[in-house]
Design a protein around this motif. Structure first.
Motif, short mmCIF file in Angstrom:
data_model
loop_
_atom_site.label_atom_id
_atom_site.label_comp_id
_atom_site.label_asym_id
_atom_site.label_seq_id
_atom_site.Cartn_x
_atom_site.Cartn_y
_atom_site.Cartn_z
N ARG A 162 0.72 -1.22 -0.07
CA ARG A 162 0.05 -0.07 -0.07
C ARG A 162 0.90 1.35 0.08
NH1 ARG A 162 -3.03 -2.97 3.86
NH2 ARG A 162 -5.01 -3.80 3.00
N ARG A 163 1.85 1.38 0.65
CA ARG A 163 2.79 2.52 0.96
C ARG A 163 3.48 2.89 -0.41
NH1 ARG A 163 6.62 0.96 3.99
NH2 ARG A 163 8.16 0.48 2.22
N HIS A 164 3.87 1.56 -1.17
CA HIS A 164 4.39 1.52 -2.41
C HIS A 164 3.66 2.19 -3.51
CE1 HIS A 164 8.07 -0.34 -1.16
NE2 HIS A 164 8.80 -0.22 -2.44
N ASN A 168 1.92 11.74 -8.26
CA ASN A 168 1.18 13.02 -7.53
C ASN A 168 1.07 13.04 -6.06
OD1 ASN A 168 -0.83 10.97 -8.37
ND2 ASN A 168 -2.13 12.56 -9.00
N ALA A 169 1.83 12.00 -5.63
CA ALA A 169 1.70 11.78 -3.95
C ALA A 169 2.19 12.99 -3.32
CB ALA A 169 2.20 10.55 -3.48
N ARG A 217 8.91 9.00 -5.18
CA ARG A 217 10.18 8.56 -5.59
C ARG A 217 10.46 7.85 -6.80
NH1 ARG A 217 12.89 4.11 -1.32
NH2 ARG A 217 14.74 3.70 -2.58
N TYR A 218 9.31 7.27 -7.35
CA TYR A 218 9.30 6.90 -8.74
C TYR A 218 7.90 7.38 -9.27
CZ TYR A 218 12.16 3.19 -6.54
OH TYR A 218 13.36 2.71 -5.78
N GLU A 246 -0.39 7.02 -11.22
CA GLU A 246 -1.01 8.48 -11.01
C GLU A 246 -1.97 8.20 -10.33
OE1 GLU A 246 -1.58 12.40 -13.61
OE2 GLU A 246 -2.52 10.48 -14.43
N ARG A 247 -2.48 8.88 -9.22
CA ARG A 247 -3.69 8.79 -8.46
C ARG A 247 -4.82 9.50 -9.30
NH1 ARG A 247 -2.19 10.90 -3.61
NH2 ARG A 247 -1.88 8.64 -2.71
N VAL A 248 -5.88 8.85 -9.57
CA VAL A 248 -6.73 9.66 -10.40
C VAL A 248 -7.87 9.92 -9.56
CG1 VAL A 248 -5.99 8.62 -12.72
CG2 VAL A 248 -7.85 7.32 -11.24
#
Length: 78
Positions: free
Chosen positions: A45-47, A55-56, A63-64, A68-70
């Motif tokens: 979950r963290r990754h 966009n975190a 980091r990578y 992308e969070r939509v």
């Protein structure tokens, strides 16, 4: 394999199976569990939500630039 590589492998499959190309964090966790992963759910979950998400926000965020969070809890493979 690393957690990131495992996530990318299942993210490719999950995004192809989805009509809009998105997937939930829990989908990734479930797919990796089905594959017999040794990674902890919290690590996965963290990754997904932080380290691999472009966009975190936060100290370990983006980091990578793999995902992308939509919307809340939904991601797209970049």
């Amino acid at each position: 394999m690393t957690c990131r590589k495992d996530i990318l492998a299942v993210a490719r499959i999950l995004s192809q199976q989805s009509a809009d190309g998105t997937f939930a964090t829990q989908d990734v966790v479930a797919a990796l569990r089905a594959r017999g992963t040794t990674h902890l759910d919290t690590t996965i979950r963290r990754h997904v939500s932080s380290e691999m998400c472009r966009n975190a926000t936060g100290s370990t965020a983006a980091r990578y630039h793999d995902l992308e969070r939509v919307e809340r809890g939904r991601f797209r493979l970049l």
